[in-house]
Structures are given as structure tokens and as C-alpha cells.
Design a protein around this motif. Structure first.
Motif, short mmCIF file in Angstrom:
data_model
loop_
_atom_site.label_atom_id
_atom_site.label_comp_id
_atom_site.label_asym_id
_atom_site.label_seq_id
_atom_site.Cartn_x
_atom_site.Cartn_y
_atom_site.Cartn_z
N ILE A 19 0.84 -1.21 0.00
CA ILE A 19 0.00 0.00 0.00
C ILE A 19 0.87 1.25 0.00
O ILE A 19 0.62 2.20 -0.74
CB ILE A 19 -0.96 -0.01 1.21
CG1 ILE A 19 -2.01 -1.10 1.03
CG2 ILE A 19 -1.63 1.36 1.39
CD1 ILE A 19 -2.83 -1.40 2.27
N LEU A 25 -3.60 3.70 -3.91
CA LEU A 25 -4.16 3.17 -2.66
C LEU A 25 -3.80 4.06 -1.48
O LEU A 25 -4.66 4.37 -0.65
CB LEU A 25 -3.65 1.74 -2.43
CG LEU A 25 -4.04 0.70 -3.48
CD1 LEU A 25 -3.39 -0.64 -3.17
CD2 LEU A 25 -5.56 0.55 -3.57
N GLY A 115 -7.89 -3.16 -5.66
CA GLY A 115 -8.21 -2.26 -4.56
C GLY A 115 -9.50 -1.53 -4.90
O GLY A 115 -9.63 -0.97 -5.99
#
Length: 416
Positions: A19, A25, A115
Motif C-alpha cells: 500500500i 491506494l 483495490g
């Protein structure tokens, strides 16, 4: 496990690093909050790992496909490329029904990772709400809208043959997932298979009866043929009640990794069939405070409203775009009002009968196949459970064999 092309199964620690290294993200969670992430693995499905990530500034869901069926283990390999089709379908379905499909923030093909928006509490999985006896007054409205939009706009009623064939070709590569459906829905329940299971010994004779029912086998062969050969529209491919998250005023459709161009009735039937499973399971969830009779009536009303609203919304889209680019029924040929009505009636009745057949197939596989449903499995009294399952099986067998005799959804409900 890291493969030559760079795929590895992420855990909580490596997911944090992933991440941090992924701007699309990190920005959703707040770049200054990445050391304060709350990560929880919640993948209770059969195939994937699913993580909810929450920071003080935002939230999202990460879904990673692994190269095997998680329910079974590495002994049943499964292409992780299915995540590409899920991400692609999510994006298209979000475009067509943005109020009912979560937004995709990020897709990593190498890592088979998506995501997307976290569908926040108090949303719960619809199946769990149905087991708990919760009414969702907008469910039929929302699901009919999702199905009408996603099915109409990806069909030849709206697309040119060139656009349609191009889309069909793209999703043809989701062959392994389709083969899984072919096996577990249309084949295994009708033969002896190591993966089949049922509430034994109570349903032993019922299972044997299915394997010996020649008419049922003829009908399921026809449905399997339609599933394999009929490229009507982009379908979700696994539209059961665990693929829908709900509150009283919100409905979100998730998990379209089984998406491909197939028969529209497979989506409609999957949803309606799972509502019927919930209906037949209700007697197993009765307690001294609630006989569930009013709730059973609500489920049947929801089934009727889902089909009737779908019919209305779908044919309305057809009317709006009757002079559009869709090449199934060219306006120059079908511009006569009476003819157009005849075409619609025939098309929608065929779709109705397809939907009933697929609903029946989905019901049968959830009782005698590999993957069952919590609606029944949560009934701890096996005599009660098997009684509910037997009534669902008898209804489903009758529905599959006599589906062409039904002209309205009310006719179907009257024999439930």
C-alpha cells in the motif's frame, strides 16, 4: 510463495508495504496515516483473500486471487487471472449502475490484486440478513435496476455486432472459471462426484433420485448448453445472495470474478433461486418469538417484484433505445408497433423461462453439490434442515422440468 513473474501471496505485513508503494491506494488512506492502518482479513468465500484496510483518513478493500480454490486448497488449482475479469467487470458494471457497484481504485495484474471501495457498516451480506429475518424494502427495486442496466447495455439490443463480438472475445479467456461453473452447477450434482455432499443420511434417497431422473438430466443438459453457448450479455456469473451487500436503503453488488458473456437468465435465475433457498430455509429458523410467516411472505413478494420490476425497466430501456445502434432488432425492420410488441413478448418470455431453469439449477447444486449455503447450514437440527432442503429440492426439480408452463412469476410463487 513468489512466482517467476513476480506474483506473491500477501500477508498483513507485506500488504502494508504494498500500500505504501502504491499511490492510488495510499492516497485513499491518507499518505501520512500509513503507519496507523487497521488491516483485517475477512475472506469467508471459497476462492480469495479479502482484506479491509482502515486508517483515520479513509478505507478500502484489497482482494487478491490465489492460484487455487481457497475452500479446497492447492489440490484444486485455479487461474489467478480471474482477477482481471473481476476488475474489468466491476469497472463496466460500475459505469452502468454506479449506485449499486463499488468503485475500483487500483488493479495489479501481476499480483492479481484489486483495490476498491470499502462498503462500510451497517452494510452486511444479504444472505446473513435473510437468515436473521431482516426486510429490505428497496432490494427488488435496486437489484432489478442493476440487472436491467448491466444486461441491456452489454447486449445486442444496445450494442453493434462489432462491439458485442469484441467484448465476447475479451471475456472468452475466463474459460477456467466458466468450466468451474459448468462442473459444479450442471454436472457434479447429477452424478457421483467426490466433491458432492449433502445432509446424510436424511437426503440419501433424494440425491439418488436426482441421479436417476432422466427428464431432469435432459433439462439440465439444455441449460448447460445455453450457459456454454449463449453470449447474450456481460453477466455477473455468480449473483447469489452472498454477492450482495445491503442496508435498508442501499444495495451493492460485489464479486463478479465469474463474469463473462453468457445467458442473461443465469444472473436473474441465480438471484431469484437464492431468494427461494432463503424462503425454504425460514422454517428452520423459527423460534417461539417469530414464526417467520410474515417474513416468508415478504421474500415471495420480493421475488415477484424483482422479476416484474426487471421486466419493466429492461423493456423501458429497449423502448428508449429502439432507434439506437443495437443490431439485434434493427429499427428499419421492426418499426411496426405491433411487431415490436410481439418481439418483446417473445424475447422476455424466453428470458423468463431461462431464468427459471437456471434458478432451479442453482438451488439443486447448493443442496447436493460441493458448495452449500448458510441459509441451510446454520440450521443445527439435521432433521429440520433436511426437511427444508427436501422441499427446496422438490420445488427446484419441478421448476426445472416444467418451467415452460409458467407464464408469470406469480404462477411460480403459487407452487412454492
Amino acid at each position: 510463495m513468489t512466482t517467476a513473474e513476480g506474483f506473491r501471496v500477501l500477508d498483513e505485513k507485506s500488504l502494508r508495504e504494498y500500500i505504501k508503494a502504491t499511490p492510488s491506494l495510499a492516497s485513499k488512506l491518507g499518505t501520512h496515516e500509513l503507519d496507523n492502518l487497521d488491516i483485517k482479513e475477512v475472506g469467508d468465500g471459497n476462492l480469495n483473500f479479502v482484506y479491509i484496510i482502515i486508517s483515520p483518513s479513509g478505507s478500502l478493500v484489497i482482494k487478491q486471487a490465489v492460484p487455487y480454490i481457497r475452500l479446497i486448497g492447492e489440490s484444486w488449482p485455479m487461474t489467478k487471472e480471474r482477477s482481471y475479469f473481476e476488475a474489468t467487470a466491476l469497472k463496466r458494471q460500475h459505469d452502468l449502475s454506479p449506485e449499486h457497484v463499488p468503485e475500483v481504485y487500483h488493479f495489479d495484474k501481476t499480483m492479481s490484486l484489486i483495490g476498491m471501495r470499502y462498503i462500510e457498516p451497517p452494510h452486511i451480506i444479504l444472505r446473513k440478513g435473510l437468515i436473521a429475518g431482516v426486510e429490505y424494502p428497496l432490494l427488488a427495486e435496486h437489484m432489478s435496476e442493476f440487472m436491467a442496466n448491466t444486461l441491456f447495455y452489454t447486449s445486442l439490443l444496445y450494442l453493434t455486432t462489432t462491439q458485442h463480438k469484441s467484448a465476447v472475445a475479451e471475456f472468452c479467456a475466463n474459460v477456467e472459471i466458466c468450466r468451474l461453473t459448468e462442473q459444479v452447477v450442471f454436472s457434479d450434482p447429477y452424478k457421483i462426484s467426490e466433491f458432492n455432499r449433502w445432509t446424510s443420511p436424511f437426503l440419501d434417497t433424494d440425491v439418488e433420485a436426482i441421479r436417476n431422473d432422466k427428464i431432469l438430466k435432459l433439462e439440465v443438459a439444455e441449460l448447460k448448453s445455453k450457459f456454454c453457448e449463449k453470449t447474450q450479455a456481460l453477466i455477473h456469473g455468480d449473483l447469489h445472495t452472498s454477492s450482495v451487500m445491503v442496508t435498508k436503503d442501499s444495495t451493492q453488488v460485489i464479486d463478479p470474478e465469474f463474469a463473462f458473456y453468457g445467458p442473461m437468465g443465469f444472473d436473474i435465475g441465480a438471484f431469484i433461486g437464492n431468494l427461494f433457498l432463503a424462503y425454504f430455509a425460514q422454517d428452520g429458523h423459527v423460534d417461539h418469538e417469530n414464526d417467520r410467516k410474515a417474513y416468508k411472505a415478504w421474500i415471495l413478494d420480493t421475488i415477484a417484484n424483482t422479476w416484474n420490476l426487471f421486466y419493466k425497466k429492461f423493456t423501458s430501456l429497449w423502448d428508449i433505445h429502439k432507434e439506437g445502434p443495437g443490431e439485434a432488432y434493427l429499427h428499419e425492420i421492426y418499426n411496426d408497433l405491433e411487431l415490436r410488441e410481439l418481439v418483446k413478448q417473445k424475447y422476455m418470455m424466453d428470458l423468463f423461462h431461462d431464468s427459471l431453469g437456471f434458478a432451479a439449477a442453482k438451488m439443486i447444486r447448493r443442496i447436493v453439490g460441493v458448495a452449500h449455503v448458510e441459509d441451510f447450514e446454520s440450521i443445527s437440527d439435521l432433521v429440520k434442515r433436511s426437511d427444508c432442503e427436501r422441499r427446496a429440492l422438490d420445488f427446484a426439480k419441478n421448476l426445472m422440468k416444467k418451467r415452460r408452463n409458467f407464464n408469470t412469476i406469480i404462477d411460480v410463487i403459487s407452487v412454492a
